[in-house]
Every structure is written in structure tokens, then in C-alpha cells.
Design a protein around this motif. Structure first.
Motif, PDB file in Angstrom:
ATOM      1  N   HIS A 160       0.827  -1.217   0.000  1.00  0.00           N
ATOM      2  CA  HIS A 160       0.000   0.000   0.000  1.00  0.00           C
ATOM      3  C   HIS A 160       0.854   1.257   0.000  1.00  0.00           C
ATOM      4  O   HIS A 160       0.432   2.299  -0.500  1.00  0.00           O
ATOM      5  CB  HIS A 160      -0.922  -0.020   1.217  1.00  0.00           C
ATOM      6  N   THR A 662      -8.818  -4.096  -4.075  1.00  0.00           N
ATOM      7  CA  THR A 662      -7.972  -4.974  -3.251  1.00  0.00           C
ATOM      8  C   THR A 662      -7.200  -4.204  -2.181  1.00  0.00           C
ATOM      9  O   THR A 662      -6.456  -4.816  -1.410  1.00  0.00           O
ATOM     10  CB  THR A 662      -6.962  -5.723  -4.142  1.00  0.00           C
ATOM     11  N   ASP A 663      -7.371  -2.887  -2.125  1.00  0.00           N
ATOM     12  CA  ASP A 663      -6.544  -2.091  -1.210  1.00  0.00           C
ATOM     13  C   ASP A 663      -7.252  -1.782   0.108  1.00  0.00           C
ATOM     14  O   ASP A 663      -6.654  -1.198   0.995  1.00  0.00           O
ATOM     15  CB  ASP A 663      -6.141  -0.781  -1.901  1.00  0.00           C
ATOM     16  N   ARG A 669      -4.521  -7.532  -0.526  1.00  0.00           N
ATOM     17  CA  ARG A 669      -3.477  -6.865  -1.307  1.00  0.00           C
ATOM     18  C   ARG A 669      -2.556  -7.841  -2.022  1.00  0.00           C
ATOM     19  O   ARG A 669      -1.860  -7.463  -2.953  1.00  0.00           O
ATOM     20  CB  ARG A 669      -2.666  -5.929  -0.402  1.00  0.00           C
TER      21      ARG A 669
END
Length: 1100
Positions: A160, A662-663, A669
Motif C-alpha cells: 500500500h 484490493t486495497d 493486497r
């Protein structure tokens, strides 16, 4: 004698006759050469035969006919939808508002926590407190013990945060090298800010899309979450000071008009002038695009450093700030200082700006930089500034002399300003920052927590910036910050207006732009964001980087690129004006676009839709191309059927698009977009947030294109694939791709084609693949061929579009194609482009048998933009035909077979040779030069010893050679114009003769049917290069005459001022105005200072 003469005459006559015969023969021979005809019918036949073979090759190995058939079969179950741009732009802007709104809530929570922590904290001068210093963490001494402030701090790579090693459970502290990290003020403020740790973590848990959160203290330290290991610069110095950052300055102060006045009298020579210049540059660095500025240098007369800006204020954008810095560097000292006239001029500028509604219409200030003020200037303030004191005056006394300190301080204290004394370069930063705290007082006293948003910027502090430059789309490398000031709420200090610092968070613009999905916008559509000043935040045509040698660097003006410089077809600036004003609306423009790095022009009709983003200074715009861009088809298949085909090994989806988010959950992630989509569809990850419309379309495309996998595999297994056919591929609007490698990686010429590093040919966050964009502008079913030159690796790509129709409407379904080696095309073409030796030439006028392999002919395959696809000379492939043969290209342009398209680049970088002159006098003689150098070396060595400290050591200005003139060929921002060319397909053939001095050159041009190619056959033995130069595509700088350039620089386009302004508060305590001594009028000091000034002036 007469017989002898007669004999001689006969000889001469015979000789003349022979010469004439030779000349006639030569003329006939030259004429014969000119008459060497290239039979057009022969060239036409070659083009027709080659067209058939090309068509067979590309349709067979791409499978385009099969795909079009499969799409035809499903037309009964699909629905074509006309996109409503007005509704889309509102939906996307609402999404962006929600996202940015959550960031604002996070920052508000930080500000409240920081203020509460300070309210209940009592200052402790003897406080002992260990904290995590980001420069020192995990550092051990020789004995294996952790150094002071460098305890163990766990770090883990986190996707991230751009795969940086971070600690998401703890923030840590960065302290600039020039700030003492154990100072009691620092320790108390750091101790206070410990309360932010829990808020950082809670914010991140509530909104996992948050990136960096931070607190910049007015004392100089920077608390950052998640905690990182701070990397010093190459000198081991932490030069980063959060108080210099735009987010800090904008949050701490309201917009401002600034006049910088600098004394350039003789007494300012040497190190004083170096310090003064650095002070000016530091002040300029504190300004932003909502501020306005001018710089005046004064001696016994007033001089604008930029004469063009005389009597006015200009926007303090990056362009203008950098321009001022270059001019300030050229300042020379001479004469005697006369402050009064310069002060009057400054007040006049500010008063006129306010009266005319120009500038910021908020704070106004004069920055006086001098080594002494000796005149009677009280009358100036009485005339222009008292009693209201609307204009603050800040004074910076330069040098070690304190003789004039009282007068300089008096000016500041009697005009609601602040006085500082700067004796070394290392003092500049801290002293300049003081003015920001003074300007913030009204806002702090009033407790107005204005949330600010910065213009776009590139964070070059983070360690992996270089990697980002090479892997991310340039236009999306930028970010914006949301920030809010933090005040002291203690009653006893309320009138002092104490600013504790600023809290903020970064928002990568790539994440914002993902909220306008690429698949909805189409092949040439896009979304963009601009600021209230009309500058671009995000736009696919924004190019913030340039190549300096082998390095990619940010352009000097990368974040002050105006919308009108990218959307340059908006000549009346209707789009720009409406967006800057925050209006909602729509507009249609005919535009000249370009693809393939600007080489291939396209004519498009674009519909623009725009609206504002509430509670921000931003406006959002969106473009749909008329026709295929504004229509999308929808198809339905079962999840089970779609999943089966979605898991094919030859299938890929756009990795930079958001099929599933997906974050949000850290556990997601690890998944690629394809993995996440499949797990969601299987029901294994029901908590994933996915784009249902995009997933449904992806499943449908997977099913429709599935037969191509079997078809391609059958060709591989049952048919001998012709050598040189390397890759077949297809792509759909949903970002789905299928790829078939006919040739192994060892034998493939185009090894990089369609690999993850080949961004131009993949679906990315800001564009569709090049082959897709070219195909959709071509006739569906007809192949488009173009050459590619990838660092010397050359190959050819053939691509065509496929469509679907329903209820009388047609929509673009995708593109399909094949990539081939040059060897294959050359083998096919040279076999066709020659007549056998036994050809019947009885009815053919001209050269027969004709052969492109002959040294007498030059043969080329040229695409519709004039680029060579095939030539005898392999090094000519990929080049513009006009560069190779200017004479023939000029004729084709004249015959309108190719038409010139004028294109412009307002983000270009051009070479600019200029001299950096020293601030000293020019060298008038060798003797003076020697004396000057000795004197300069001695004085600077002495000053260096006097001023030496750690901060000064790393400051490069100490190493300035004051007398050296050096020519620098640097790249500077500029505007350029360059041509593009487009073939007119209505002209199918052409032939002519070009007169080139002693020879004439024939050429024949024939369209290759069912393609975008033309076959050019020319006479090779007639060189026309002396009469016809090459036609180049090189951009040419647009040179503006001085008056036009000046008007462009100072012109102020329509802009929207920030809504809030805090310039005045009746409870402000203006007595705190700097310096340690009280102010008393001195009968002795003033004459003494005047006498010293006269002596100094006499010696300079």
C-alpha cells in the motif's frame, strides 16, 4: 600560308562538329534517363498482389474473421447503450467527493487531537523524553548498542505504501539537520504530538485507502505515519523541512500579495548579497499559486528585476517563481541605497491591486531585505499605510553589522510585521519562516480551521521515487495533499495567535482518477481534474517529467501547466472558464489529437462534460469521443460459463484497472486483479468490493473470445506457422486481452511486445493500447499496419477493429491483430515486386522487366502517416519518408496525397544557452581581476571561518565562485510546433517527374488496397537532395517577440479565489515583532549609521 590556314579551319570545324555531336548525344542520353518510365500499371499490379497476400496472412494468423463471426452470433442477446455523459460526470464526481471527504474527516480528527493534547500540557524546560528519530532508528554504535534516539523500530515492506518498509503501528519523527533534536521546545512539542499515534492508526483502520498522515510542527519537526527509515541526502543531511512544504504554508496562511524589496547598493557586496539572494529565493519558495508577487531591487533608483512586470503583481506559480530566481541570480551591487522611493513604489503596487480587485484580495506584505535603513521613511508610512496598517512590512537585516538594527526593526514593528537579523546562510531558513507565523495570527485567534488542498506535486522525498518514474504513467505520478492548521487553545496566549503546526494527508491522484473507470470512457476518452487556478491536477496528456541525459527529472513548471496548454483546441477558453468557475455543463470540440508519442495525428470530435468537486477547489472533467466512444454494448452470460473461460492461460485483464478493490482489506493486497475477480465470482471473497458492470462485461468477453484460443492452438498444432509470424493478440473494451505466442522467446524479434514493461501496448490506468486506438479509427475489418522501432528492434504490427450491431446501432467490441517480423514482410514483398526476366514487355511503355531489387529503383511501403514500413535499407524502417526522400514527399504533399497537420506542444523543453554572471563587478583588467580574486578568496575564507557551522557546511551557496562565468546549456520549458501528416485515401495513385538539376526523377505511388499503406517506387539514380532538403518532423520552438512574451507572462487568466481570507483580527498582539531588544529612538545611532554608510559607499 593560306592553304595552311584553310587546313586549320577545316580541323576546327570538324572538331566543333564532333563536340556538338557529343553534346547532342549527352542531351539525348540525359533525356533518355529522364524518360526512364516506371510503368504505373506494373506498380498497381504489385500493390494488388501484395494486398491479397497481406490480407491472407493477417486474417489467418489473427483469427479476425472468426472473432467477427462470433460477435455476429451473439448480436441477438446484446444491448447497445448510448452513454449519457451528463449523468456519468455527476456519478464520478460524487464518488470523488466521497473519497476526498473521508480524507478531510481524518485530518479533522488529527487537528482536534493535537489541539487537545497541547491544551492540557504544561511546558517543562527540563523534560527528558526519548522518541523514535527516523534518521537514527535501528542504528547501533561500535559496541552493538542502539544510539540515542535510535532504538529498534520494526519495519516491514507494505504494498500500500509503494513497497516501502514501514511500521503501521507507530509513527516516528524527522528533524532537519539545522534543528537541534533535543531542544526543550522540540521535546515538549514531540511529547505533545504522541497523542496523534492512536488517531493515525484509527484513521487508517476506518479508511484503509489513506496513505501518509503527518503533523508538521512550527518548531520544525515532522511526525509521519506510518513510521519509516528516513534517508538523508548524498551529504548525509536531512534537508527536508516540513515548514517549507506547500501544504504547511497554505494551511498556515491565507492568500497573500508580496513585494520583495532588495537593497543592491555597494554596501551589499560579497557574502551579504549571496545571503540576500538566498533569502529572496526562500521567500519565493513559501509562495503558491493562490499568491501574487513582484521583486524590486533598489539603490538610488527603483529597478524591477523583471521590467515586464513593472507596476503589477503576477501569480506566484512555479513558472514565475523560477523565472524570478534566475533574474535574482544576475543582480549586481552598485550605488547608494535610497529606500524611500522603492517603498513608495511597493505601496502603490499593492494599493492599486486592492483597488482594482486584482491579486489575492487578502493579505498584503512588503519584505525588505537590506543591510541598513538610514532615511527618514516615516512620511511614507503616514501617506500609504497608517493608521489602518493594511500592508505588513517584514524586515531582514543582512550581515553581522548591528548598527542599523534599531531602524530596521522600527519599520517592522510599526507596520504589524516582524524583524529578523540574518548573519549567515544557515540563518535564512528559520528567519524567513517567521513571517508565516505572523500572517497566521488572525486565523489562529479566530480559530478558523480552513481545510486546504494543494496543487499537484511530486513527492521526491520518498526513497523509491526513481523507480516510480519508470514504472508509473507520468500523468499519475503526482499527488495532492489535504491539510489543516493546528492552534493553541490556551486562553493566556490567545491574542498571540500561536500556530502549533499543520496536520495533513497525501492523496495519490492515481487513486482519485481510478474512480472514473477507463472502460466507460473508451479508446480515446479520458477524465481530468483542474484547480481553481486552471492548472492541471491530473490529465493523460500531462507530462511532468523530461529526460536530462539518462535521468528522468520533474520539469521546472510541471505543476503549473494550464488546461489551455493541453486542451489547446479550446481557443476561446470556454471549457477552461466554465471549469475554473466551478460550473456544471457540456461542450463539443473538434480536436487534433495524436498517438504514438505524438507522431500520428487524429481528427476527433470530443464531447466534454464537467462539474465541480464540492468542498475542494477542484473541477472534474470527462471526455467521450463521438461515435464509438459514446456507445458501449452489454452482454450477459452465466458466472459458471464465464469463469471457465476467464481462467484460460492465454487470458489477461488490465492490471492497473479496478475490477475489485484490493486495497481496502490488507488481506486482499496479495491478489492480482484477475485473482481477486475470480475469487469474488467463486464466492471465496464475498467481502471484496467489485465493479459488477465491468465484471459482467469481462465474463461476456471471455466467453465470446474463447474460440480464438482453440483456433490459435489449432494453427500451432496442425499447420506450419510461417516463420516471422510471432504473436497474435486481441483486446476488448473491458480490458480483457488474449495473447498467442507463435514463436518462442528465443526466436522472437519483438521480445518486449505485450510484456508487462510494454506499457504503450497494454491497457493502463490512463490509456488503451496503441494498436487498439489505431484500429478503432480505421475501417472495421480492414487491417492497419505500422512499424515499431523499439531501441533498434524493428517489427510490424497489423491490427483491425471488430464491431457488434443491434437495433440499427453499431458499437466497437474490440481490436485484434498480429505482430510480424520485418524478415517475413520483406521476403513476401521482394518476391512480388519484380518481373521475371521472360516477361512480355511488348505492350509496356517504360522499364521492363521492372524489379525493386534493381539498383535503378528505390521501393518503399509507407503507412498513412508517412512512416516507412519496408525499404531496402533496414535502417530506414520506422523513419518518416520525408526525411529519406524530401523531393518525392514534397510532391505528394503538393498533390494533396498527404496533408500536413499542424500540432503544438506547450509542455516542451528546449535548449537554452545562457550565462550565469557573478554578483560582482565585471573584470575590467587583468590586474583588477587578480586583486579581485585575492580579495574575494580572503574575505570569503574569513567569513567562512566566522560563519562556520554544520548547516552552513552543507549549503551549496558557500561554494559559489563569485567571478566565474560559465556557459550552461540547460533545458528550459518552451512552446513548440511540429507537423504531422495524414494520407488522403481518396487519392489512390499518383505519378510524376521531379526536375533535379541535371536529371529528372520519376516516381509512382499506388495505394495498397484494403490497408493503410501506399507503395512508392522511385528512380534511384537521380539524386534530388541538393534541390529538395529533407522534410523533418522535428519540433520547432515558437519564438515570441518581447512584447508578446511579456504579455503572456503577466496575463492573468480567469481564476477562482479561495473562499476564506484571514488578514485582520482586532485582538492581534502586534507587539511581538522580532529581535531581543526594545525599540528606543537613538540620537547617536542614526547619525553614526549614516556616517558609516557614506564611508562604505565611498569605498565601493
Amino acid at each position: 600560308m593560306s592553304g595552311l590556314q584553310s587546313s586549320r579551319m577545316k580541323c576546327r570545324t570538324a572538331g566543333m562538329r564532333n563536340i556538338l555531336m557529343i553534346l547532342v548525344f549527352l542531351c539525348l542520353w540525359i533525356t533518355a534517363r529522364a524518360q526512364t518510365k516506371i510503368p504505373p500499371e506494373t506498380v498497381q499490379q504489385w500493390a494488388s498482389v501484395f494486398s491479397v497476400q497481406l490480407r491472407e496472412l493477417t486474417t489467418k494468423y489473427s483469427g479476425s474473421l472468426l472473432l467477427q463471426k462470433k460477435l455476429k452470433d451473439v448480436e441477438s442477446i446484446i444491448k447497445i447503450v448510448e452513454l449519457e455523459g451528463v449523468d456519468l460526470v455527476k456519478d464520478y464526481s460524487d464518488e470523488i467527493e466521497r473519497m476526498l471527504g473521508s480524507k478531510m474527516k481524518s485530518v479533522k480528527r488529527l487537528a482536534e487531537s493535537a489541539e487537545d493534547a497541547d491544551l492540557y500540557h504544561e511546558f517543562n524546560a527540563t523534560l527528558q523524553f526519548d522518541y523514535y528519530n527516523s534518521m537514527l532508528i535501528n542504528t547501533m554504535d561500535e559496541d552493538g548498542n542502539y544510539v540515542e534516539l535510535g532504538s529498534e523500530f520494526l519495519l516491514e515492506e507494505n504494498e500500500h505504501f509503494n513497497n516501502l518498509a514501514v511500521n503501521t503501528q507507530q509513527s516516528n519523527i524527522q528533524v532537519p539537520t539545522n534543528v537541534y533534536n533535543k531542544d526543550p521546545n522540540i521535546l515538549n512539542a514531540i511529547y505533545n504530538s504522541e497523542a496523534l499515534n492512536d488517531v493515525f492508526i484509527n484513521n487508517f483502520q476506518k479508511d484503509p485507502t489513506l496513505t501518509w498522515q503527518y503533523f508538521g510542527s512550527s518548531t520544525g519537526f515532522f511526525r509521519i505515519y506510518p513510521g519509516i527509515k528516513w534517508t538523508p541526502d548524498s551529504n548525509g543531511v536531512a534537508a527536508f523541512d516540513c515548514r517549507n512544504r506547500n501544504w504547511y504554508i497554505q494551511a498556515a496562511t491565507s492568500p497573500k500579495d508580496i513585494i520583495i524589496m532588495v537593497d543592491i547598493s555597494g554596501s551589499m557586496k560579497g557574502l551579504k548579497m549571496t545571503i540576500a539572494k538566498h533569502t529572496i529565493n526562500t521567500i519565493l519558495d513559501t509562495l503558491g499559486e493562490n499568491d501574487f508577487v513582484n521583486v524590486i531591487a533598489y539603490t538610488d533608483y527603483v529597478r524591477y528585476v523583471e521590467p515586464c512586470f513593472k507596476g503589477t503583481l503576477v501569480q506566484a506559480d512555479l513558472d514565475n517563481r523560477e523565472h524570478f530566481k534566475l533574474l535574482v541570480e544576475e543582480l549586481h551591487v552598485k550605488g547608494e541605497a535610497k529606500l524611500k522611493n522603492a517603498m513608495k513604489e511597493s505601496f502603490k503596487i499593492l494599493n492599486e491591486a486592492r483597488a482594482n480587485g486584482q491579486g489575492s484580495m487578502c493579505n498584503q506584505a512588503i519584505m525588505l531585505i537590506t543591510d541598513g535603513a538610514m532615511e527618514d521613511f516615516e512620511s511614507v508610512f503616514e501617506e500609504f499605510n497608517w493608521p489602518e496598517r493594511r500592508v505588513r512590512v517584514f524586515t531582514y537585516l543582512i550581515g553581522r553589522e548591528m548598527t542599523f538594527a534599531q531602524n530596521t526593526k522600527w519599520i517592522a514593528c510599526n507596520n504589524k510585521g516582524y524583524y529578523t537579523h540574518i548573519s549567515t546562510l544557515a540563518d535564512v531558513q528559520e528567519n524567513v519562516m517567521e513571517y508565516l507565523h505572523v500572517l497566521s495570527r488572525p486565523m489562529v485567534i479566530n480559530h478558523d480551521h480552513d481545510i486546504i488542498w494543494t496543487e499537484a506535486y511530486m513527492d521526491t522525498v520518498l526513497p523509491n521515487t526513481k523507480e516510480l518514474f519508470t514504472t508509473k504513467a507520468q500523468s499519475l505520478l503526482l499527488m495532492t495533499s489535504v491539510a489543516m492548521p493546528v492552534f493553541s487553545k490556551k486562553k493566556e496566549t490567545l491574542s498571540h495567535g500561536i500556530l502549533l503546526g499543520v496536520v495533513g494527508s497525501d492523496i495519490p491522484l492515481m487513486e482519485v482518477m481510478k474512480l472514473a473507470p477507463r472502460y466507460m470512457l473508451g479508446a480515446h476518452g479520458y477524465a481530468f481534474l483542474i484547480t481553481n487556478n486552471g492548472y492541471i491536477l491530473a490529465h493523460p496528456d500531462l507530462r511532468p517529467l523530461y529526460k536530462d541525459g539518462k535521468k528522468l527529472k520533474p520539469k521546472p513548471n510541471y505543476n503549473s501547466v494550464d488546461l489551455s496548454e493541453v486542451e489547446w483546441e479550446d481557443t476561446d477558453e470556454k471549457l477552461r472558464t466554465a471549469m475554473v468557475k466551478g460550473q456544471t455543463g457540456a461542450l463539443t470540440l473538434n480536436i487534433r489529437a495524436s498517438v504514438d508519442k505524438g507522431k500520428r495525428p487524429l481528427y476527433l470530435v470530443n464531447d466534454y462534460f464537467h462539474t465541480n468537486i464540492d468542498e475542494t477547489p477542484f473541477s472534474f472533467g470527462m471526455v467521450l469521443t463521438k461515435g464509438h466512444g459514446s456507445r458501449i454494448f452489454m452482454g450477459n452470460v452465466s458466472v459458471e460459463e464465464g469463469l471457465h473461460d476467464l481462467t484460460s492461460p492465454d487470458l489477461f485483464i488490465a492490471s492497473e484497472w479496478t475490477y475489485c478493490e484490493t486495497d481496502i482489506d490488507p488481506a486482499h493486497r496479495k491478489y492480482t486483479q484477475l485473482q481477486a475477480a475470480i475469487r469474488y465470482l467463486l464466492g471465496k471473497e464475498p467481502d471484496l468490493e467489485c465493479d459488477e458492470v465491468l465484471l459482467q462485461q469481462t465474463l461476456f468477453d471471455a466467453v465470446v473470445t474463447a474460440p480464438l484460443e482453440a483456433y490459435w492452438n489449432a494453427l500451432m498444432l496442425n499447420d506450419r506457422v510461417e516463420p516471422g509470424i510471432e504473436t497474435a493478440f486481441l483486446g476488448t473494451r473491458a480490458g480483457l486481452m488474449r495473447i498467442m505466442r507463435y514463436a518462442g522467446v528465443e526466436t522472437r524479434v519483438a521480445k518486449k511486445f505485450l510484456t508487462p514493461t510494454d506499457k504503450d501496448n497494454l491497457f493502463t490506468i490512463d490509456h488503451f493500447p496503441l494498436w487498439y486506438r489505431l484500429a478503432v479509427e480505421n475501417t472495421p475489418g480492414s487491417f492497419y499496419y505500422y512499424p515499431t522501432n523499439d531501441k533498434g528492434v524493428k517489427y510490424v504490427v497489423a491490427t483491425t477493429s471488430v464491431t457488434v450491431s443491434s437495433e440499427g446501432q453499431t458499437a466497437m467490441a474490440g481490436a485484434i491483430g498480429v505482430q510480424m517480423s520485418l524478415d517475413l514482410l520483406e521476403k513476401r514483398f521482394w518476391a512480388i515486386a519484380k518481373q521475371p526476366s521472360d516477361t512480355d514487355c511488348s505492350n509496356i511503355e517504360g522499364v521492363c522487366p521492372l524489379s525493386c531489387e534493381s539498383i535503378d529503383l528505390s521501393c518503399y511501403l509507407v503507412d498513412n502517416n508517412g512512416f516507412i514500413v519496408l525499404s531496402k535499407e533496414r535502417n530506414e524502417v520506422g523513419r518518416f519518408f520525408g526525411e529519406v526522400d524530401g523531393s518525392v514527399m514534397a510532391s505528394l504533399i503538393r498533390m494533396e496525397m498527404f496533408k500536413k497537420v499542424s500540432l503544438f506542444d506547450y509542455q516542451a523543453m528546449c535548449k537554452n544557452s545562457h550565462h550565469h554572471a557573478s554578483s560582482a563587478r565585471p573584470l575590467l583588467s587583468p590586474f583588477y581581476g587578480i586583486v579581485a580574486v585575492i580579495r574575494w578568496l580572503f574575505s570569503n575564507a574569513l567569513m567562512f571561518l566566522l560563519d562556520f557551522n554544520l548547516c552552513g557546511l552543507w549549503h551549496s551557496d558557500y561554494l559559489v565562485d563569485a567571478h566565474k562565468q560559465k556557459k550552461v546549456e540547460a533545458l528550459q520549458p518552451c512552446d513548440t510546433a511540429y507537423p504531422g501528416f495524414m494520407y488522403d485515401p481518396s487519392i489512390r495513385e499518383a505519378n510524376s517527374i521531379i526536375k533535379c538539376g541535371r536529371c529528372q526523377k520519376m516516381f509512382v505511388v499506388q495505394q495498397v488496397p484494403d490497408s493503410n499503406l501506399v507503395l512508392v517506387v522511385t528512380q534511384a539514380d537521380c539524386d534530388c537532395s541538393r534541390q529538395y532538403g529533407p522534410i523533418l518532423l522535428e519540433p520547432k520552438e515558437i519564438k515570441y517577440i518581447a512584447t508578446v512574451k511579456c504579455n503572456r507572462m503577466k496575463s492573468q487568466k480567469v481564476r477562482r479565489r479561495p473562499e476564506s481570507c484571514h488578514a485582520y483580527h482586532p485582538k492581534e498582539d502586534a507587539k511581538e515583532c522580532g529581535g531581543a531588544t526594545a525599540i528606543f529612538p537613538s540620537l547617536f545611532l542614526f547619525p553614526a549609521s549614516l556616517l558609516i554608510s557614506l564611508v562604505l559607499h565611498h569605498w565601493t
